[in-house]
Motif scaffolding. Structure first.
Motif, PDB file in Angstrom:
ATOM      1  N   SER A  51      39.862 -30.308  -2.502  1.00 28.84           N
ATOM      2  CA  SER A  51      39.012 -30.530  -3.568  1.00 28.84           C
ATOM      3  C   SER A  51      39.493 -31.773  -4.545  1.00 28.84           C
ATOM      4  N   GLY A  55      39.093 -28.687 -11.202  1.00 31.12           N
ATOM      5  CA  GLY A  55      38.414 -29.535 -12.196  1.00 31.12           C
ATOM      6  C   GLY A  55      39.685 -29.979 -13.305  1.00 31.12           C
ATOM      7  N   ARG A  68      29.574 -35.356  -8.406  1.00 28.05           N
ATOM      8  CA  ARG A  68      30.745 -34.634  -8.187  1.00 28.05           C
ATOM      9  C   ARG A  68      31.586 -35.518  -6.985  1.00 28.05           C
ATOM     10  N   LYS A 106      33.693 -28.563 -13.445  1.00 29.38           N
ATOM     11  CA  LYS A 106      34.059 -29.424 -12.262  1.00 29.38           C
ATOM     12  C   LYS A 106      34.618 -28.429 -11.252  1.00 29.38           C
ATOM     13  N   SER A 148      39.042 -37.438 -14.442  1.00 27.34           N
ATOM     14  CA  SER A 148      38.515 -37.715 -15.765  1.00 27.34           C
ATOM     15  C   SER A 148      39.081 -38.783 -16.467  1.00 27.34           C
ATOM     16  N   SER A 164      39.174 -34.029  -8.569  1.00 26.26           N
ATOM     17  CA  SER A 164      38.650 -34.108  -9.775  1.00 26.26           C
ATOM     18  C   SER A 164      39.084 -35.279 -10.565  1.00 26.26           C
TER      19      SER A 164
END
Ligand SMILES: CC(C)(COP(=O)(O)OP(=O)(O)OC[C@H]1O[C@@H](n2cnc3c(N)ncnc32)[C@H](O)[C@@H]1OP(=O)(O)O)[C@@H](O)C(=O)NCCC(=O)NCCS
Length: 219
Positions: A85, A106, A72, A151, A89, A87
């Motif tokens: 937070s 996520g 993570r 996520k 991809s 995230s």
């Protein structure tokens, strides 16, 4: 599996959006690979850029790195954990990052050409009742939603797609629940369709500890 679509989609330019999702503000950017940098590194640098802009500090003070052993991504500012937070991809030549200061976030980018019937084994009975769909993008939507939700849940557990349940799904968004051995996390998500790839963004809105009988239901 649809084989005729190209696996790399080119964006005309970088896409940056500020989104409001379930009362949370999410900053999102999608870009495409430049040749001299690996895609994971490019995504991490992009996440650092978004974190710096979000909290208003110099870009060089921010680092985004993978937490071990889960993988993570977490952000630090001057070596200290940041309460934001992040995230990331990547798929084909595309990479993206999302940050949120008020909830777990996520992001998942899926190439619909890679979302074939083999994925059906990972859908729940309720999700399978949604087939067949009108536009042929349901598999990509469900898969992207599951990965984005996993996520956002931030549970540092292995990804078990059947423990990520997607509900109230339409072309714009979805609700989700992720169960681990000790917690249940739920939240909301939305989709963005680029020229080819599909983008799912999720934010977490509640974490519930599971009692023993609930845990025993999880195999
Ligand atoms: C999360 C996961 C499903 C994403 O895979 P994917 O959709 O094929 O790939 P994407 O490009 O969309 O996302 C990759 C990014 O997800 C992030 N990621 C990885 N693990 C994550 C986790 N547990 N939680 C949140 N984000 C995670 C990383 O930033 C990763 O980027 P990197 O590959 O550059 O390091 C996959 O990385 C995974 O299965 N992770 C779990 C690993 C695991 O089981 N660890 C051991 C148990 S704790």
């Amino acid at each position: 599996m649809i084989d005729c679509l190209p696996h790399t989609h080119l964006l005309r330019h970088r896409i940056s959006r500020g989104l409001d999702l379930a009362g949370c503000h999410v900053d999102l950017t999608i870009d495409q690979r430049v040749d001299h940098i690996g895609i994971s590194a490019a995504a991490a640098r992009l996440a650092e850029e978004l974190v710096a802009a979000h909290i208003g500090c110099e870009r060089r003070l921010v680092r985004v790195a993978a937490l071990s052993p889960s993988g993570r991504p977490v952000a630090t500012v001057q070596g200290r954990g940041a309460t934001i937070s992040v995230s990331v991809s990547h798929v084909g030549g595309l990479f993206g990052a999302a940050v949120c200061g008020t909830a777990g976030v996520g992001l998942d980018i899926v190439d619909p050409a890679e979302a074939g019937p083999a994925l059906d084994a990972w859908f729940t009975p309720d999700e399978l009742t949604l087939f067949p769909d009108g536009d042929g993008l349901l598999r990509a939507r469900l898969w992207a939603a599951k990965e984005a939700a996993f996520k956002a849940a931030g549970l540092d557990d292995g990804f078990r797609p059947r423990r990520v349940a997607i509900g109230q799904l339409d072309t714009a968004g979805y609700h989700w629940t992720v169960r681990s051995r000790h917690h249940r996390v739920c939240g909301r998500g939305l989709f963005m369709q680029l020229d080819g790839p599909l983008v799912a963004i999720a934010v977490a809105d509640a974490v519930t500890p599971l009692h023993l009988p609930d845990r025993e239901l999880l195999t």
